[in-house]
Design a protein around this motif. Sequence first.
Motif, PDB file in Angstrom:
ATOM      1  N   GLY A 496     -17.139 -19.764  46.491  1.00  0.00           N
ATOM      2  CA  GLY A 496     -18.461 -19.166  46.474  1.00  0.00           C
ATOM      3  C   GLY A 496     -18.532 -17.856  45.727  1.00  0.00           C
ATOM      4  N   GLU A 497     -17.612 -17.646  44.790  1.00  0.00           N
ATOM      5  CA  GLU A 497     -17.622 -16.391  44.049  1.00  0.00           C
ATOM      6  C   GLU A 497     -18.864 -16.299  43.171  1.00  0.00           C
ATOM      7  OE1 GLU A 497     -15.655 -14.273  44.858  1.00  0.00           O
ATOM      8  OE2 GLU A 497     -13.742 -15.130  45.451  1.00  0.00           O
ATOM      9  N   LEU A 498     -19.377 -15.078  43.058  1.00  0.00           N
ATOM     10  CA  LEU A 498     -20.510 -14.808  42.184  1.00  0.00           C
ATOM     11  C   LEU A 498     -19.986 -14.060  40.964  1.00  0.00           C
ATOM     12  CD1 LEU A 498     -24.014 -13.523  43.270  1.00  0.00           C
ATOM     13  CD2 LEU A 498     -22.964 -12.785  41.145  1.00  0.00           C
ATOM     14  N   TYR A 499     -20.239 -14.615  39.786  1.00  0.00           N
ATOM     15  CA  TYR A 499     -19.780 -13.991  38.550  1.00  0.00           C
ATOM     16  C   TYR A 499     -20.978 -13.474  37.759  1.00  0.00           C
ATOM     17  CZ  TYR A 499     -15.472 -16.431  39.695  1.00  0.00           C
ATOM     18  OH  TYR A 499     -14.357 -16.887  40.352  1.00  0.00           O
ATOM     19  N   SER A 549     -24.729  -2.658  46.904  1.00  0.00           N
ATOM     20  CA  SER A 549     -23.789  -3.067  47.947  1.00  0.00           C
ATOM     21  C   SER A 549     -22.680  -3.980  47.416  1.00  0.00           C
ATOM     22  CB  SER A 549     -24.534  -3.793  49.068  1.00  0.00           C
ATOM     23  OG  SER A 549     -25.156  -4.975  48.567  1.00  0.00           O
ATOM     24  N   GLU A 550     -22.797  -4.406  46.155  1.00  0.00           N
ATOM     25  CA  GLU A 550     -21.834  -5.345  45.598  1.00  0.00           C
ATOM     26  C   GLU A 550     -20.686  -4.606  44.912  1.00  0.00           C
ATOM     27  OE1 GLU A 550     -24.699  -9.179  44.587  1.00  0.00           O
ATOM     28  OE2 GLU A 550     -24.448  -7.615  43.079  1.00  0.00           O
ATOM     29  N   LYS A 551     -19.480  -5.074  45.192  1.00  0.00           N
ATOM     30  CA  LYS A 551     -18.289  -4.502  44.572  1.00  0.00           C
ATOM     31  C   LYS A 551     -17.900  -5.360  43.361  1.00  0.00           C
ATOM     32  CE  LYS A 551     -13.414  -3.506  45.511  1.00  0.00           C
ATOM     33  NZ  LYS A 551     -12.304  -3.660  46.488  1.00  0.00           N
ATOM     34  N   ILE A 552     -17.612  -4.696  42.243  1.00  0.00           N
ATOM     35  CA  ILE A 552     -17.329  -5.410  41.000  1.00  0.00           C
ATOM     36  C   ILE A 552     -15.820  -5.434  40.738  1.00  0.00           C
ATOM     37  CG2 ILE A 552     -17.877  -5.579  38.547  1.00  0.00           C
ATOM     38  CD1 ILE A 552     -20.265  -5.744  40.514  1.00  0.00           C
ATOM     39  N   GLU A 553     -15.316  -6.606  40.440  1.00  0.00           N
ATOM     40  CA  GLU A 553     -13.892  -6.756  40.112  1.00  0.00           C
ATOM     41  C   GLU A 553     -13.761  -7.475  38.767  1.00  0.00           C
ATOM     42  OE1 GLU A 553     -11.962  -8.857  43.221  1.00  0.00           O
ATOM     43  OE2 GLU A 553     -12.153  -7.228  44.700  1.00  0.00           O
ATOM     44  N   PRO A 554     -12.765  -7.141  37.964  1.00  0.00           N
ATOM     45  CA  PRO A 554     -12.577  -7.821  36.671  1.00  0.00           C
ATOM     46  C   PRO A 554     -11.991  -9.214  36.856  1.00  0.00           C
ATOM     47  CG  PRO A 554     -10.810  -6.252  37.042  1.00  0.00           C
ATOM     48  CD  PRO A 554     -11.775  -6.078  38.183  1.00  0.00           C
ATOM     49  N   THR A 555     -12.146 -10.037  35.840  1.00  0.00           N
ATOM     50  CA  THR A 555     -11.510 -11.362  35.806  1.00  0.00           C
ATOM     51  C   THR A 555     -10.605 -11.404  34.575  1.00  0.00           C
ATOM     52  OG1 THR A 555     -13.218 -12.403  34.435  1.00  0.00           O
ATOM     53  CG2 THR A 555     -13.594 -12.379  36.824  1.00  0.00           C
ATOM     54  N   ASP A 556     -10.060 -12.581  34.295  1.00  0.00           N
ATOM     55  CA  ASP A 556      -9.206 -12.722  33.116  1.00  0.00           C
ATOM     56  C   ASP A 556      -9.996 -12.642  31.812  1.00  0.00           C
ATOM     57  OD1 ASP A 556      -7.010 -12.999  34.712  1.00  0.00           O
ATOM     58  OD2 ASP A 556      -7.060 -15.196  34.715  1.00  0.00           O
ATOM     59  N   HIS A 557     -11.314 -12.754  31.921  1.00  0.00           N
ATOM     60  CA  HIS A 557     -12.160 -12.678  30.717  1.00  0.00           C
ATOM     61  C   HIS A 557     -12.911 -11.356  30.724  1.00  0.00           C
ATOM     62  CE1 HIS A 557     -15.035 -13.684  27.585  1.00  0.00           C
ATOM     63  NE2 HIS A 557     -14.346 -14.796  27.327  1.00  0.00           N
ATOM     64  N   VAL A 564     -18.101  -9.001  44.625  1.00  0.00           N
ATOM     65  CA  VAL A 564     -17.621  -9.186  45.995  1.00  0.00           C
ATOM     66  C   VAL A 564     -18.656  -8.602  46.950  1.00  0.00           C
ATOM     67  CG1 VAL A 564     -15.797  -8.676  47.650  1.00  0.00           C
ATOM     68  CG2 VAL A 564     -15.231  -9.045  45.232  1.00  0.00           C
ATOM     69  N   GLU A 565     -19.126  -9.431  47.879  1.00  0.00           N
ATOM     70  CA  GLU A 565     -20.110  -8.978  48.858  1.00  0.00           C
ATOM     71  C   GLU A 565     -19.686  -9.479  50.233  1.00  0.00           C
ATOM     72  OE1 GLU A 565     -24.944  -9.105  49.691  1.00  0.00           O
ATOM     73  OE2 GLU A 565     -24.033 -10.531  48.332  1.00  0.00           O
TER      74      GLU A 565
END
Length: 609
Positions: A496-499, A549-557, A564-565
């Motif tokens: 359920g990840e939100l990108y 309220s959303e935390k942002i994390e990097p991906t491989d791209h 992340v919520e």
Amino acid sequence: MLRRRKLLLFLIDLSLTLTAGLAALFFRFGFDRFSIVKYLPPVIVGVAIYALSYLFNGIYRVVWAYADAKDMFRIARAVFLAYLVHVTTFYIYRGAVLPRSVGAMMALASLVLLIGSRLFWAWSRSREASKRGIPSQKSVMIIGAGEAGVMLLEEFQRRPELGKVVGFVDDSPRKIGRTVRGIPVYGPISSIMNLVEKYGVDEVIVAIPSATKDQMKRILSYIDTSRVRLRTLPALHEIIGTKPSIDLLRDVSIQDLLGREEVKIDSQSIAEYIRSKTVMVTGAGGSIGAELCRQIARFGPGHLILLGRGENSIFSIHEELLHDHPDLRMSRVIADVSNEERMREVFERYHPQIVFHAAAHKHVPLMEENPVEAFWVNARGTRIVADLCCEFDVERMILISTDKAVKPSSLMGLSKRLAEMYVRALAQERRCRCLFSIVRFGNVLGSRGSVIPRFARQIERGGPVTVTDPRMKRYFMSIPEAASLVLQAGAYASNGELYVLDMGELVSIEQIAREMIRLAGYTPDVDIKIVYTGMRPGEKLVEELFLSSEKIEPTDHSKIMKVVENEILPSKTVSDVIDKTIAIARSGDRKKITEFLKDYIPDIVELEE
């Protein structure tokens, strides 16, 4: 006819190779007929070896009237391989002798004669075309003296009725002041308008497919489109596998200035979850849905299901894919995602393994006038598709969302936010094996109903161009870029990840209108007026991609970020909210919708009457 021409060319090549062999004997032995006759058999054997090499290297699959350096390399490779086999054969076989000098001269002469014959053929065809065509009075200047520019020059020379190239313009000091195929190279590019005036140029062509949007902006800043026509080759990623051609030229558009970047994706990771699978795309006839289908088709799905409500758009994308991928198994399904019974029939019949859910109502002002439809399709329709994905053990479902779901001020934004909430809730509860993911992004360039096609129509009519507010800004991305990143994000699907896609910088809507007017050859506020009409219901001055309220994390791209919520409501709660919202929407009271949803979407922006 084609086979006869190939046979004729093959026989001509054999005669040229034999001529090369006889010439080699003559240069080696002069008028010594005894020696020539003695060494003639190895030469005859050599002709047979060369013939096999020509066939093996596929030189008769080339259309020599349009040959380039790579095609000439085929001949060189064929001759070199034949020479090695020829010399080796008579090194091993002692029954006859092939003088090394004769073998070398035969190879060299064959290479010269075969390449020379092709060059002569291309030259004669070009000359013949020049005589047939009525030379155009149009003078053309090409920006970019690279490979693409040279290919365009060659085509103009073959088709003189289309125009005459009077020069190249380039920034490279190595090229400026020199000539390419007899055509002078001028520079730098910043001097283009002086050159246009000096040589009476009617049309400027940008022949740099690899140019970025910033490079295109710089080139455009030097050109007055009210005084000279400007055309360009498409971006590199649009013409992969296609040679640059006059037929590909088009007028420079706002897309070239905002969305010309080539997106690099991990094709292997995408192919791993798509190849040989049954893939369903809802909303397959829409801008994003259709582009997803185009790109999915390249990864070799076992079965591609094109699902949509509009029969004409589904017919159109199916015809296109049928032409480009004739061996691809496809099914056309006319269905509404909010019709649960019909969607169940679809899942029972096709059992999709991957689902891209792109079906949605997206037009903000139109959904303000049709609130029930907004929530019925965007929220309830997503719930139906997600539940069926669980029930029928779909491997992955990717929901296409929008930046309008962040701090929503419109009914469309609220409906998409509820869709996000339900998919995330369903994924968190792990009630099934389906891997859910959501991809959120902003506006895409040129999509149906968007601002850019509207501006284009207004400019075509002579104006005025209507802008709601001079302060309004939006994120923009090209449709192919967005679809590529959606496919890449699908490879990351886990729970359920939100990108969120990196949309670059916010762009002023007013600035887009002004650039489009200039590109059309007019002067803003002089030839075509810009009128400010005021913000429409549900619109915001600036769209956002993240909640506070959303935390942002990097991906491989680098262009895909993970959100992340922690605050995710149960799916039963979200489902009830969707049903109650639809019931409230039926009353037509927009204020009640806001008041009800505030408890579940705290960042909601008050809807104005």
